[in-house]
Design a protein around this motif. Sequence first.
Motif: not given
Length: 303
Positions: A153-181
């Motif tokens: 299960q973990r081998v198949l998970i680390v084969r996927e780009p989920d880390v990248m998705y979370q990185y992009v999500s953190a950047m987008v959500d932070t940019c959105l929060g800064v813009t709202v402020y």
Amino acid sequence: MNNFAIYKQMVLKTIVITAATATQILPHTFFLDKYRKFRARYGLDDREVPIREDIKRRCKEVLDDVNLSESDRQRIQFFSAHDIDVFHAGTTLTKYGAIIGIPANFQYQDINDINEESITHQNVLIDWNTNAGKQFQRSLILSENAQKFALAQRVLIVREPDVMYQYVSAMVDTCLGVTVYDVIYKVFKLDKQRKINRFFYMIIIAFGTTFCWLLTKDGIQNHRELKVNEELAKLGPQYIQGGAEYYEKLSERNKALRILLGNTGKNLFTHNGNESSLFRQKRLPISQQIDYFNSKLQDIQIL
């Protein structure tokens, strides 16, 4: 607002966005080895506990079963973790690779192998003399099939780009929060109000941004767990049986911890062994996973 003030705000925004995204990507890339050392299990001589030969063999069999490419194999490092859950970080899609931590209970073949003094949870010593304590002991013993399922299960998970998705999500959500402020700052003219008002708005926006990011992260993890389990079920009866056992043992462990940890346990786990969730669902309900693999076992028996 003068040019210096505008420049200062731009710098502060950049620092906030960079810091938020860095906390997501650095542990899985540049600091991956340090992260592994932090999660590793050490012996009395302060050296990392090596992986036992039979478990190494199991890891190799898993890599063969999931048909992992040679390049991906070289980017995965197994190590002994100090937890009672399989741990993973990183991804094979970067040059830094991925790490998978093997818990101590993978070495247990029966209850007599358990070192009771070395096992704690939530910094609470387990009372082994109670029924819940004995139930917790039994839940730590996993068959080879269940261990291989957890590793695959973990081998198949680390084969996927989920880390990248979370990185992009953190950047987008932070940019959105800064813009709202920034919008609120200008509309409500916070520069002319007390600093405490600005601080209050910053806290609210930071909370909202974090909440959005956590929802996104949980959604990615739940989706991946579902897809990976479906993929593992296609590998045959060995992994289906292993999946059913793995989640049943996890459910039993959570039920035991619900009693052993007192009020904390009641807040963490439900009566049926699922993880309690108010706003978040960090993983798919364990009861749902048990039903899924049991249904797969029934399909095999019918055939």
